[in-house]
Design an enzyme around this catalytic site. Structure first.
Site, PDB file in Angstrom:
ATOM      1  N   SER A 146      58.390  27.082   3.675  1.00  0.00           N
ATOM      2  CA  SER A 146      58.501  28.419   3.000  1.00  0.00           C
ATOM      3  C   SER A 146      58.276  29.382   3.973  1.00  0.00           C
ATOM      4  O   SER A 146      57.669  29.150   4.970  1.00  0.00           O
ATOM      5  CB  SER A 146      57.249  28.512   1.951  1.00  0.00           C
ATOM      6  OG  SER A 146      57.273  30.052   1.405  1.00  0.00           O
ATOM      7  N   TYR A 160      48.615  27.927   0.310  1.00  0.00           N
ATOM      8  CA  TYR A 160      49.843  27.676   0.229  1.00  0.00           C
ATOM      9  C   TYR A 160      50.560  27.918   1.970  1.00  0.00           C
ATOM     10  O   TYR A 160      51.052  27.021   2.284  1.00  0.00           O
ATOM     11  CB  TYR A 160      50.505  28.421  -0.540  1.00  0.00           C
ATOM     12  CG  TYR A 160      52.003  28.502  -0.885  1.00  0.00           C
ATOM     13  CD1 TYR A 160      52.463  27.275  -1.373  1.00  0.00           C
ATOM     14  CD2 TYR A 160      53.106  29.444  -0.470  1.00  0.00           C
ATOM     15  CE1 TYR A 160      53.887  27.039  -1.652  1.00  0.00           C
ATOM     16  CE2 TYR A 160      54.275  28.966  -0.732  1.00  0.00           C
ATOM     17  CZ  TYR A 160      54.846  28.057  -1.175  1.00  0.00           C
ATOM     18  OH  TYR A 160      56.202  27.703  -1.415  1.00  0.00           O
TER      19      TYR A 160
HETATM   20  N1  LIG Z   1      61.006  29.746  -5.309  1.00  0.00           N
HETATM   21  C1  LIG Z   1      60.634  30.275  -4.408  1.00  0.00           C
HETATM   22  O1  LIG Z   1      60.552  31.392  -4.100  1.00  0.00           O
HETATM   23  C2  LIG Z   1      60.444  29.405  -3.287  1.00  0.00           C
HETATM   24  C3  LIG Z   1      60.085  30.105  -1.746  1.00  0.00           C
HETATM   25  C4  LIG Z   1      59.654  28.990  -0.883  1.00  0.00           C
HETATM   26  C5  LIG Z   1      59.653  27.890  -0.766  1.00  0.00           C
HETATM   27  N2  LIG Z   1      59.613  27.189  -2.067  1.00  0.00           N
HETATM   28  C6  LIG Z   1      59.486  25.653  -2.145  1.00  0.00           C
HETATM   29  O2  LIG Z   1      60.635  25.160  -2.716  1.00  0.00           O
HETATM   30  C7  LIG Z   1      60.167  23.908  -3.335  1.00  0.00           C
HETATM   31  C8  LIG Z   1      60.717  24.094  -4.999  1.00  0.00           C
HETATM   32  O3  LIG Z   1      60.242  25.171  -5.385  1.00  0.00           O
HETATM   33  P1  LIG Z   1      60.730  25.777  -6.888  1.00  0.00           P
HETATM   34  O4  LIG Z   1      60.819  27.251  -6.881  1.00  0.00           O
HETATM   35  O5  LIG Z   1      61.651  25.003  -7.580  1.00  0.00           O
HETATM   36  O6  LIG Z   1      59.182  25.313  -7.580  1.00  0.00           O
HETATM   37  P2  LIG Z   1      59.148  25.170  -9.350  1.00  0.00           P
HETATM   38  O7  LIG Z   1      60.121  25.987 -10.140  1.00  0.00           O
HETATM   39  O8  LIG Z   1      57.768  25.191  -9.751  1.00  0.00           O
HETATM   40  O9  LIG Z   1      59.504  23.633  -9.515  1.00  0.00           O
HETATM   41  C9  LIG Z   1      58.674  22.515  -8.679  1.00  0.00           C
HETATM   42  C10 LIG Z   1      59.124  21.139  -8.900  1.00  0.00           C
HETATM   43  O10 LIG Z   1      58.520  20.430  -8.269  1.00  0.00           O
HETATM   44  C11 LIG Z   1      57.926  19.307  -9.084  1.00  0.00           C
HETATM   45  N3  LIG Z   1      56.540  19.149  -8.912  1.00  0.00           N
HETATM   46  C12 LIG Z   1      55.676  19.844  -8.661  1.00  0.00           C
HETATM   47  N4  LIG Z   1      54.327  19.270  -8.601  1.00  0.00           N
HETATM   48  C13 LIG Z   1      54.665  17.880  -8.411  1.00  0.00           C
HETATM   49  C14 LIG Z   1      53.964  16.761  -8.598  1.00  0.00           C
HETATM   50  N5  LIG Z   1      52.704  16.713  -8.284  1.00  0.00           N
HETATM   51  N6  LIG Z   1      54.677  15.433  -8.514  1.00  0.00           N
HETATM   52  C15 LIG Z   1      56.011  15.766  -8.597  1.00  0.00           C
HETATM   53  N7  LIG Z   1      56.781  16.664  -8.808  1.00  0.00           N
HETATM   54  C16 LIG Z   1      56.120  17.917  -8.786  1.00  0.00           C
HETATM   55  C17 LIG Z   1      58.315  19.970 -10.616  1.00  0.00           C
HETATM   56  O11 LIG Z   1      58.333  18.729 -11.526  1.00  0.00           O
HETATM   57  P3  LIG Z   1      57.636  18.839 -12.931  1.00  0.00           P
HETATM   58  O12 LIG Z   1      57.753  19.912 -13.698  1.00  0.00           O
HETATM   59  O13 LIG Z   1      58.263  17.626 -13.271  1.00  0.00           O
HETATM   60  O14 LIG Z   1      56.170  18.555 -12.495  1.00  0.00           O
HETATM   61  C18 LIG Z   1      59.267  20.805 -10.269  1.00  0.00           C
HETATM   62  O15 LIG Z   1      60.548  19.894 -10.410  1.00  0.00           O
HETATM   63  C19 LIG Z   1      58.604  24.142  -3.141  1.00  0.00           C
HETATM   64  O16 LIG Z   1      58.346  23.033  -2.206  1.00  0.00           O
HETATM   65  C20 LIG Z   1      58.294  25.361  -2.979  1.00  0.00           C
HETATM   66  O17 LIG Z   1      57.107  25.489  -2.359  1.00  0.00           O
HETATM   67  C21 LIG Z   1      59.850  27.793  -3.116  1.00  0.00           C
END
Ligand SMILES: NC(=O)c1ccc[n+]([C@@H]2O[C@H](COP(=O)([O-])OP(=O)(O)OC[C@H]3O[C@@H](n4cnc5c(N)ncnc54)[C@H](OP(=O)(O)O)[C@@H]3O)[C@@H](O)[C@H]2O)c1
Length: 251
Positions: A146, A160
């Site tokens: 991130s 985080y």
């Molecule tokens: N969105 C942003 O702005 C952003 C920015 C920088 C980095 N990121 C990174 O990108 C990645 C994806 O983010 P996102 O925005 O798509 O998040 P999100 O919308 O919250 O989705 C998270 C995903 O991870 C899964 N997950 C969470 N905890 C889990 C666990 N304990 N075991 C297995 N699966 C788990 C969830 O599945 P379930 O619902 O099935 O649990 C979901 O599919 C993350 O690593 C996040 O830190 C995101």
């Protein structure tokens, strides 16, 4: 439409953690569309995971959803083993699952500290330990870090930010260790991407947009496009890289 044999990732098996929603789901779709067989894990969103498998199959692709809590090392290693058993190997590992908890530093519990590390960092190490010996020349590991690893825009980002800085350091070390095997390891550091984790109409959105030169949130598909490129054969000379995909937020 191109036949499966002519797509960039034809014949490849990919494992994406946390593929049920958000960026992970966009990555699953993109890799499947590029010809890979895609196994993905989810923690709790079973219905969304099943719908995604159906969507990919309806488009002529191959996908398998596995329940595997990233906080549990055995579950993570088990998912790698199941992917290999189901499809005979693993070529691409995308460590995407992650959690984002925002709180003042003095309100976090030690359990939350441990869980943040377990899901955002330890799970990556466990998956790599299980998968890398089976990947061989041309293997690809892509880790989701991130922008918060390098800049903390708001209060409350201590755990985080710590975990995502660890992802970047872990990736660099692994890139060196795995280069002799022909496996690349890279980190993608997204800026604000419109998902449940960071909705483009959430309370922080106006500030985040004002800090981003392109003036909007990114889309999961825009992260998936970089994952697809790093997973492709032409990205063989890219390893140990940290790629900021953030609409210019850090320039
Ligand atoms: N969105 C942003 O702005 C952003 C920015 C920088 C980095 N990121 C990174 O990108 C990645 C994806 O983010 P996102 O925005 O798509 O998040 P999100 O919308 O919250 O989705 C998270 C995903 O991870 C899964 N997950 C969470 N905890 C889990 C666990 N304990 N075991 C297995 N699966 C788990 C969830 O599945 P379930 O619902 O099935 O649990 C979901 O599919 C993350 O690593 C996040 O830190 C995101």
């Amino acid at each position: 439409m191109l036949s499966n044999m002519t797509k960039t990732l034809s014949g490849k098996v990919a494992l994406v953690t946390g593929g049920s929603r958000g960026i992970g789901a966009a990555i699953v779709k993109r890799l499947a569309n590029d010809g890979a067989t895609v196994v993905f894990t989810y923690g709790s969103s079973q219905q969304k995971a099943e719908e995604l498998v159906k969507e990919i199959e309806a488009a002529g692709g191959r996908a398998l959803a596995l329940l595997a809590d990233s906080g549990n090392v055995d579950a993570v290693k088990g998912a790698v083993a199941e992917a290999i058993k189901a499809f005979g190997g693993i070529n691409i590992l995308v460590n995407n699952a992650g959690v984002y908890w925002v709180k003042p530093y003095d309100q976090f519990t030690m359990e939350e500290f441990d869980l943040t590390i377990a899901i955002n960092v330890r799970a990556i190490f466990a998956a790599v330990q299980a998968a890398a010996p089976h990947m061989g020349e041309g293997g690809r590991i892509i880790n989701l870090g991130s922008i918060v690893a390098d800049t903390s825009m708001f209060p409350g980002n201590s755990l985080y930010g710590m975990s995502k800085a660890a992802v970047a350091g872990l990736s660099r070390g692994l890139a060196r260790d795995l280069a002799p095997l022909g496996i690349t390891v890279n980190t993608i550091q997204p800026g604000p991407i419109d998902t449940d984790m960071s909705p483009s109409d959430g309370p922080f959105a106006p500030t985040l947009k004002s800090m981003t030169p392109v003036g909007r949130f990114g889309k999961g598909e825009e992260i998936a496009a970089m994952v697809a490129y790093l997973a492709s054969p032409e990205a063989a000379f890219i390893t140990g890289a940290k790629l900021n995909i953030n609409g210019g937020m850090m320039i």
